[in-house]
Scaffold this motif. Structure first.
Motif, mmCIF file in Angstrom:
data_model
loop_
_atom_site.group_PDB
_atom_site.id
_atom_site.type_symbol
_atom_site.label_atom_id
_atom_site.label_comp_id
_atom_site.label_asym_id
_atom_site.label_seq_id
_atom_site.Cartn_x
_atom_site.Cartn_y
_atom_site.Cartn_z
ATOM 1 N N VAL A 41 -32.164 100.583 14.621
ATOM 2 C CA VAL A 41 -30.993 100.514 15.495
ATOM 3 C C VAL A 41 -29.741 100.923 14.727
ATOM 4 O O VAL A 41 -29.494 100.438 13.619
ATOM 5 N N SER A 42 -28.965 101.828 15.312
ATOM 6 C CA SER A 42 -27.629 102.166 14.816
ATOM 7 C C SER A 42 -26.942 103.017 15.877
ATOM 8 O O SER A 42 -27.482 103.221 16.966
ATOM 9 N N ARG A 43 -25.774 103.554 15.551
ATOM 10 C CA ARG A 43 -25.037 104.358 16.516
ATOM 11 C C ARG A 43 -25.449 105.827 16.517
ATOM 12 O O ARG A 43 -25.199 106.535 17.484
ATOM 13 N N THR A 44 -26.063 106.308 15.443
ATOM 14 C CA THR A 44 -26.264 107.739 15.256
ATOM 15 C C THR A 44 -27.727 108.119 15.457
ATOM 16 O O THR A 44 -28.576 107.871 14.588
ATOM 17 N N GLU A 45 -28.007 108.748 16.585
ATOM 18 C CA GLU A 45 -29.400 109.039 16.940
ATOM 19 C C GLU A 45 -30.064 109.987 15.956
ATOM 20 O O GLU A 45 -31.243 109.818 15.621
ATOM 21 N N SER A 46 -29.349 110.978 15.481
ATOM 22 C CA SER A 46 -29.960 111.952 14.576
ATOM 23 C C SER A 46 -30.472 111.290 13.305
ATOM 24 O O SER A 46 -31.557 111.623 12.807
ATOM 25 N N GLU A 47 -29.706 110.345 12.775
ATOM 26 C CA GLU A 47 -30.146 109.623 11.578
ATOM 27 C C GLU A 47 -31.357 108.755 11.876
ATOM 28 O O GLU A 47 -32.318 108.706 11.089
ATOM 29 N N LEU A 48 -31.327 108.067 13.007
ATOM 30 C CA LEU A 48 -32.449 107.209 13.382
ATOM 31 C C LEU A 48 -33.719 108.026 13.573
ATOM 32 O O LEU A 48 -34.805 107.617 13.152
ATOM 33 N N ARG A 49 -33.589 109.181 14.221
ATOM 34 C CA ARG A 49 -34.755 110.017 14.463
ATOM 35 C C ARG A 49 -35.375 110.476 13.141
ATOM 36 O O ARG A 49 -36.602 110.488 13.001
ATOM 37 N N THR A 50 -34.527 110.832 12.193
ATOM 38 C CA THR A 50 -35.032 111.268 10.888
ATOM 39 C C THR A 50 -35.819 110.165 10.195
ATOM 40 O O THR A 50 -36.920 110.393 9.680
ATOM 41 N N VAL A 51 -35.260 108.943 10.192
ATOM 42 C CA VAL A 51 -35.955 107.828 9.542
ATOM 43 C C VAL A 51 -37.247 107.506 10.284
ATOM 44 O O VAL A 51 -38.294 107.284 9.665
ATOM 45 N N THR A 56 -43.255 107.529 10.588
ATOM 46 C CA THR A 56 -44.481 107.844 11.331
ATOM 47 C C THR A 56 -45.300 108.926 10.629
ATOM 48 O O THR A 56 -46.530 108.960 10.759
ATOM 49 N N ALA A 57 -44.624 109.809 9.885
ATOM 50 C CA ALA A 57 -45.347 110.869 9.170
ATOM 51 C C ALA A 57 -46.280 110.312 8.102
ATOM 52 O O ALA A 57 -47.270 110.961 7.729
ATOM 53 N N THR A 58 -45.977 109.114 7.625
ATOM 54 C CA THR A 58 -46.825 108.488 6.595
ATOM 55 C C THR A 58 -47.717 107.395 7.189
ATOM 56 O O THR A 58 -48.258 106.571 6.460
ATOM 57 N N GLY A 59 -47.840 107.385 8.515
ATOM 58 C CA GLY A 59 -48.751 106.442 9.160
ATOM 59 C C GLY A 59 -48.121 105.134 9.575
ATOM 60 O O GLY A 59 -48.808 104.233 10.073
ATOM 61 N N GLY A 60 -46.802 105.007 9.416
ATOM 62 C CA GLY A 60 -46.128 103.770 9.807
ATOM 63 C C GLY A 60 -45.820 103.742 11.292
ATOM 64 O O GLY A 60 -45.919 104.751 11.994
ATOM 65 N N ASN A 61 -45.399 102.574 11.768
ATOM 66 C CA ASN A 61 -45.103 102.367 13.184
ATOM 67 C C ASN A 61 -43.623 102.072 13.334
ATOM 68 O O ASN A 61 -43.129 101.045 12.858
ATOM 69 N N ALA A 62 -42.893 102.979 13.994
ATOM 70 C CA ALA A 62 -41.457 102.797 14.149
ATOM 71 C C ALA A 62 -40.975 103.492 15.403
ATOM 72 O O ALA A 62 -41.554 104.486 15.852
ATOM 73 N N ASP A 63 -39.912 102.967 15.970
ATOM 74 C CA ASP A 63 -39.210 103.581 17.077
ATOM 75 C C ASP A 63 -37.727 103.321 16.858
ATOM 76 O O ASP A 63 -37.355 102.599 15.927
ATOM 77 N N TYR A 64 -36.863 103.896 17.717
ATOM 78 C CA TYR A 64 -35.443 103.678 17.506
ATOM 79 C C TYR A 64 -34.721 103.488 18.833
ATOM 80 O O TYR A 64 -35.219 103.863 19.904
ATOM 81 N N PHE A 65 -33.520 102.881 18.722
ATOM 82 C CA PHE A 65 -32.667 102.643 19.880
ATOM 83 C C PHE A 65 -31.229 102.748 19.402
ATOM 84 O O PHE A 65 -30.846 102.083 18.435
ATOM 85 N N THR A 66 -30.434 103.567 20.061
ATOM 86 C CA THR A 66 -29.030 103.691 19.667
ATOM 87 C C THR A 66 -28.212 102.584 20.326
ATOM 88 O O THR A 66 -28.396 102.275 21.504
ATOM 89 N N ALA A 67 -27.303 101.995 19.561
ATOM 90 C CA ALA A 67 -26.517 100.876 20.076
ATOM 91 C C ALA A 67 -25.208 100.749 19.316
ATOM 92 O O ALA A 67 -25.114 101.118 18.139
ATOM 93 N N PHE A 93 -33.431 92.298 10.349
ATOM 94 C CA PHE A 93 -32.562 92.534 9.203
ATOM 95 C C PHE A 93 -31.263 93.119 9.741
ATOM 96 O O PHE A 93 -31.209 94.272 10.156
ATOM 97 N N ASN A 94 -30.221 92.298 9.771
ATOM 98 C CA ASN A 94 -28.918 92.710 10.302
ATOM 99 C C ASN A 94 -28.093 93.304 9.174
ATOM 100 O O ASN A 94 -27.341 92.616 8.487
ATOM 101 N N ASN A 95 -28.240 94.601 9.025
ATOM 102 C CA ASN A 95 -27.686 95.298 7.875
ATOM 103 C C ASN A 95 -26.483 96.173 8.222
ATOM 104 O O ASN A 95 -25.754 96.599 7.332
ATOM 105 N N ALA A 96 -26.262 96.444 9.507
ATOM 106 C CA ALA A 96 -25.187 97.358 9.889
ATOM 107 C C ALA A 96 -23.842 96.855 9.392
ATOM 108 O O ALA A 96 -23.532 95.669 9.480
ATOM 109 N N GLY A 97 -23.044 97.771 8.875
ATOM 110 C CA GLY A 97 -21.722 97.409 8.401
ATOM 111 C C GLY A 97 -20.915 98.641 8.051
ATOM 112 O O GLY A 97 -21.463 99.718 7.841
#
Length: 257
Positions: A41-51, A56-67, A93-97
């Motif tokens: 979760v963050s404000r910038t979709e392009s960054e979230l999509r990259t992460v 997922t490219a290494t077999g992990g499970n992740a999705d994103y939501f812009t907020a 993990f509330n890391n945004a700042g």
């Protein structure tokens, strides 16, 4: 640096705010490596999509939501999206700042003060409100780690509003730990010192010797890499820290000692 075990967060659903870069991105990747399903979760979709794609490219499970984490309805939608996607919420993990221009208390602009408080302080409060409710409704227990700062532990010249917001995070963390410990929800915070992120690079542009100056005061004589801070967050979210709550853990190379 290598991750800590490979299985710390197996089968847990973890929401990570500020996940597009820096410590948040490092944490999201680590949590996925440790077995978690991660909502970024963050404000910038392009960054979230990259992460997300890197995970997922290494077999992990992740999705994103812009907020917008300073807006209650936006935060609530992010938490609801996590539950819709994965069925529950186990940890966060509330890391945004953010940080703005270094300035004395007298010279700091009111709009900068308000922005820092809305994201770094109010954003954590809003996130915990929605996350705790979701944990109680879907998992019955949980763990939260908030991102504070070594600057919250004492006076913070040049970054007064930032340090004050992070000290507020410490208070919210300990209050939530007391209020929701009986329900099985642990709440802790980490207080990073100098860490090699975009934020510290902003300070370097103002004072090219800032890393050298802070490292000279740090017993380990160097800044942290984002993964080192992420390791601490992963452990606190894991069942290995099952009897730890209400702690503000310095991850600062001894700077606050």
């Amino acid at each position: 640096m290598e991750n800590i075990s490979g299985q710390l967060l197996m089968d847990k659903v973890v929401m990570v705010t500020g996940a597009g870069r820096g410590i948040g991105a490092a944490a999201a990747k680590l949590f996925a490596e440790e077995g978690a399903s991660v909502m970024l979760v963050s404000r910038t979709e392009s960054e979230l999509r990259t992460v997300r794609d890197e995970i997922t490219a290494t077999g992990g499970n992740a999705d994103y939501f812009t907020a917008d984490l300073s807006d209650a309805s936006s935060v609530e939608e992010a938490v609801k999206a996590t539950v819709r996607r994965y069925g529950r919420l186990n940890a966060a993990f509330n890391n945004a700042g953010i940080v703005v221009t270094v300035a004395s208390l007298v010279d700091e602009k009111e709009e900068d003060f308000d922005l820092i408080q809305s994201v770094n302080y109010k954003g954590v409060w809003l996130s915990m409100k929605a996350q705790i409710k979701a944990m109680l409704e879907t998992s019955g227990s949980g763990a939260i780690v908030n991102s504070s700062s070594v600057g919250s532990l004492k006076g913070n010249p040049g970054l007064g509003a930032y340090g004050a917001a992070k000290r507020g995070v410490n208070s919210l963390t300990q209050t939530a730990a007391i209020e929701y410990g009986p329900a099985g929800i642990r709440v802790n915070a980490i207080a990073p010192g100098t860490t090699m992120t975009d934020m510290i690079q902003q300070w370097v542009s103002i004072n090219p010797k800032i890393i050298e100056q802070i490292s000279a005061k740090t017993p380990l004589r160097r800044p942290a890499e984002p993964i080192e801070v992420a390791n601490a967050a992963a452990w606190l979210l894991s069942d290995q820290a099952s009897f730890i709550t209400g702690v503000i853990l310095p991850v600062d190379g001894g700077l606050s000692a």
